[in-house]
Motif scaffolding. Structure first.
Motif, PDB file in Angstrom:
ATOM      1  N   VAL A 114      21.430  17.017   1.456  1.00 46.96           N
ATOM      2  CA  VAL A 114      21.440  15.561   1.422  1.00 46.96           C
ATOM      3  C   VAL A 114      20.779  15.036   2.699  1.00 46.96           C
ATOM      4  N   THR A 115      19.928  14.012   2.528  1.00 47.68           N
ATOM      5  CA  THR A 115      19.320  13.335   3.663  1.00 47.68           C
ATOM      6  C   THR A 115      19.642  11.851   3.562  1.00 47.68           C
ATOM      7  N   VAL A 116      20.158  11.267   4.635  1.00 41.13           N
ATOM      8  CA  VAL A 116      20.442   9.841   4.685  1.00 41.13           C
ATOM      9  C   VAL A 116      19.529   9.235   5.756  1.00 41.13           C
ATOM     10  N   SER A 117      18.680   8.283   5.325  1.00 39.55           N
ATOM     11  CA  SER A 117      17.736   7.646   6.249  1.00 39.55           C
ATOM     12  C   SER A 117      17.997   6.143   6.286  1.00 39.55           C
ATOM     13  N   PRO A 118      18.150   5.562   7.460  1.00 42.90           N
ATOM     14  CA  PRO A 118      18.323   4.107   7.526  1.00 42.90           C
ATOM     15  C   PRO A 118      17.041   3.405   7.084  1.00 42.90           C
ATOM     16  N   VAL A 119      17.192   2.338   6.310  1.00 43.89           N
ATOM     17  CA  VAL A 119      16.041   1.598   5.804  1.00 43.89           C
ATOM     18  C   VAL A 119      15.950   0.233   6.470  1.00 43.89           C
ATOM     19  N   CYS A 120      17.055  -0.518   6.441  1.00 41.81           N
ATOM     20  CA  CYS A 120      17.042  -1.859   7.014  1.00 41.81           C
ATOM     21  C   CYS A 120      18.464  -2.343   7.251  1.00 41.81           C
ATOM     22  N   PHE A 121      18.547  -3.529   7.828  1.00 39.99           N
ATOM     23  CA  PHE A 121      19.822  -4.212   8.002  1.00 39.99           C
ATOM     24  C   PHE A 121      19.692  -5.581   7.349  1.00 39.99           C
ATOM     25  N   LEU A 122      20.649  -5.937   6.527  1.00 37.78           N
ATOM     26  CA  LEU A 122      20.711  -7.261   5.930  1.00 37.78           C
ATOM     27  C   LEU A 122      21.561  -8.112   6.859  1.00 37.78           C
ATOM     28  N   ILE A 123      20.984  -9.193   7.366  1.00 37.96           N
ATOM     29  CA  ILE A 123      21.684 -10.037   8.337  1.00 37.96           C
ATOM     30  C   ILE A 123      21.967 -11.386   7.686  1.00 37.96           C
ATOM     31  N   ILE A 124      23.234 -11.729   7.597  1.00 39.90           N
ATOM     32  CA  ILE A 124      23.647 -12.997   6.997  1.00 39.90           C
ATOM     33  C   ILE A 124      24.241 -13.855   8.109  1.00 39.90           C
ATOM     34  N   LEU A 152      16.131  -7.055   8.442  1.00 37.89           N
ATOM     35  CA  LEU A 152      15.554  -6.457   9.642  1.00 37.89           C
ATOM     36  C   LEU A 152      15.254  -5.004   9.317  1.00 37.89           C
ATOM     37  N   GLY A 153      13.973  -4.691   9.124  1.00 41.51           N
ATOM     38  CA  GLY A 153      13.572  -3.342   8.731  1.00 41.51           C
ATOM     39  C   GLY A 153      13.611  -2.375   9.893  1.00 41.51           C
ATOM     40  N   VAL A 154      13.875  -1.143   9.570  1.00 41.02           N
ATOM     41  CA  VAL A 154      13.807  -0.070  10.547  1.00 41.02           C
ATOM     42  C   VAL A 154      12.377   0.438  10.496  1.00 41.02           C
ATOM     43  N   ASN A 155      11.745   0.607  11.628  1.00 39.74           N
ATOM     44  CA  ASN A 155      10.324   0.934  11.674  1.00 39.74           C
ATOM     45  C   ASN A 155      10.027   2.392  11.362  1.00 39.74           C
ATOM     46  N   ALA A 156      10.393   2.824  10.170  1.00 45.93           N
ATOM     47  CA  ALA A 156      10.028   4.167   9.723  1.00 45.93           C
ATOM     48  C   ALA A 156       8.760   4.056   8.890  1.00 45.93           C
ATOM     49  N   GLN A 157       7.889   5.033   9.006  1.00 51.08           N
ATOM     50  CA  GLN A 157       6.653   5.011   8.236  1.00 51.08           C
ATOM     51  C   GLN A 157       6.941   5.298   6.770  1.00 51.08           C
ATOM     52  N   SER A 207       6.316   6.783   3.235  1.00 50.13           N
ATOM     53  CA  SER A 207       5.653   8.028   2.843  1.00 50.13           C
ATOM     54  C   SER A 207       4.919   7.908   1.519  1.00 50.13           C
ATOM     55  N   THR A 208       5.237   6.911   0.722  1.00 52.65           N
ATOM     56  CA  THR A 208       4.574   6.740  -0.572  1.00 52.65           C
ATOM     57  C   THR A 208       4.159   5.286  -0.744  1.00 52.65           C
ATOM     58  N   THR A 209       3.323   5.043  -1.727  1.00 50.32           N
ATOM     59  CA  THR A 209       2.880   3.680  -2.027  1.00 50.32           C
ATOM     60  C   THR A 209       4.052   2.809  -2.448  1.00 50.32           C
ATOM     61  N   VAL A 210       4.956   3.372  -3.225  1.00 54.60           N
ATOM     62  CA  VAL A 210       6.127   2.618  -3.679  1.00 54.60           C
ATOM     63  C   VAL A 210       6.966   2.192  -2.480  1.00 54.60           C
ATOM     64  N   ASP A 211       7.171   3.085  -1.525  1.00 59.32           N
ATOM     65  CA  ASP A 211       7.923   2.740  -0.316  1.00 59.32           C
ATOM     66  C   ASP A 211       7.238   1.599   0.433  1.00 59.32           C
ATOM     67  N   ARG A 212       5.919   1.628   0.503  1.00 56.78           N
ATOM     68  CA  ARG A 212       5.193   0.559   1.201  1.00 56.78           C
ATOM     69  C   ARG A 212       5.365  -0.773   0.486  1.00 56.78           C
ATOM     70  N   GLU A 272       8.756  -2.165   1.205  1.00 55.97           N
ATOM     71  CA  GLU A 272       8.806  -2.713   2.557  1.00 55.97           C
ATOM     72  C   GLU A 272       8.164  -4.092   2.639  1.00 55.97           C
ATOM     73  N   MET A 273       7.185  -4.373   1.777  1.00 52.71           N
ATOM     74  CA  MET A 273       6.465  -5.644   1.817  1.00 52.71           C
ATOM     75  C   MET A 273       7.226  -6.779   1.124  1.00 52.71           C
ATOM     76  N   ILE A 274       8.173  -6.480   0.261  1.00 47.88           N
ATOM     77  CA  ILE A 274       8.866  -7.508  -0.529  1.00 47.88           C
ATOM     78  C   ILE A 274       9.546  -8.566   0.339  1.00 47.88           C
ATOM     79  N   PRO A 275      10.357  -8.198   1.348  1.00 49.39           N
ATOM     80  CA  PRO A 275      11.026  -9.241   2.140  1.00 49.39           C
ATOM     81  C   PRO A 275      10.041 -10.204   2.806  1.00 49.39           C
ATOM     82  N   GLY A 276       8.958  -9.693   3.364  1.00 47.39           N
ATOM     83  CA  GLY A 276       7.967 -10.554   4.003  1.00 47.39           C
ATOM     84  C   GLY A 276       7.312 -11.497   3.004  1.00 47.39           C
TER      85      GLY A 276
END
Length: 143
Positions: free
Chosen positions: A77-87, A96-101, A103-108, A111-115
C-alpha cells in the motif's frame, strides 16, 4: 467438495488490506484551527495484491493420499498526500495542492480542476459586478 486452501489465503490477505485502508485514509480527519478554519487532508491510495499456490505430491507420499498445498500472498500500500481542503470561517472553500509531480495525463487534469473552477467563479463574479442596473435580467413573471 471442501474449500481449496488458496481461497482461505486470498480471503485473509484481502481482509488485511481492508484493515489497512479505509475511507479515513483517503479523506483525513478534519482539523479545526483556533480561528475557526477547517483543514481536511486528502490523499491518494494505491495498492497491489498477489497470491498464489500449488498442489504437489511429497516424495514419500502413499498413493491415493491427498496432495499437499504450498502458497503465499502479499500486498503493498502507498499513501500519497494530494491536497488540503481549507474551509474558512465564512464558508469559503479553497484547495491547497501538494506540489507533487503528476505522473499521468489524468493526474494533471485533476490537478487543473480547482484552478479552472476558481477562474470561472472569478469571471462570473466580475461579470455580475460590471453589469449596469438597466442590464440586469428582468424578473420572470407568471402569466
Amino acid at each position: 467438495m471442501s474449500e481449496h486452501p488458496i481461497s482461505n489465503l486470498m480471503t485473509e490477505t484481502m481482509a488485511k488490506i481492508k484493515e489497512m485502508v479505509d475511507v479515513n485514509t483517503i479523506i483525513g480527519t478534519p482539523i479545526t484551527t483556533p480561528d475557526g478554519t477547517t483543514v481536511i487532508p486528502v490523499s491518494k491510495v494505491t495498492f497491489g495484491f498477489a497470491s498464489g499456490g500449488s498442489d504437489f505430491a511429497p516424495k514419500h507420499m502413499p498413493s491415493g493420499a491427498p496432495l499437499a498445498f504450498g502458497g503465499g500472498g502479499g500486498a503493498g500500500v502507498t499513501v500519497s498526500p494530494v491536497c488540503f481542503l481549507i474551509i474558512g470561517r465564512d464558508g469559503s472553500a479553497n484547495i491547497l495542492g501538494v506540489n507533487a509531480q503528476a505522473s499521468t495525463t489524468v493526474d494533471r487534469l485533476v490537478e487543473m480542476i480547482p484552478g479552472a473552477i476558481n477562474k470561472v467563479s472569478s469571471f462570473v463574479e466580475g461579470y455580475k459586478g460590471k453589469m449596469q442596473p438597466d442590464q440586469q435580467p428582468a424578473p420572470e413573471t407568471e402569466e
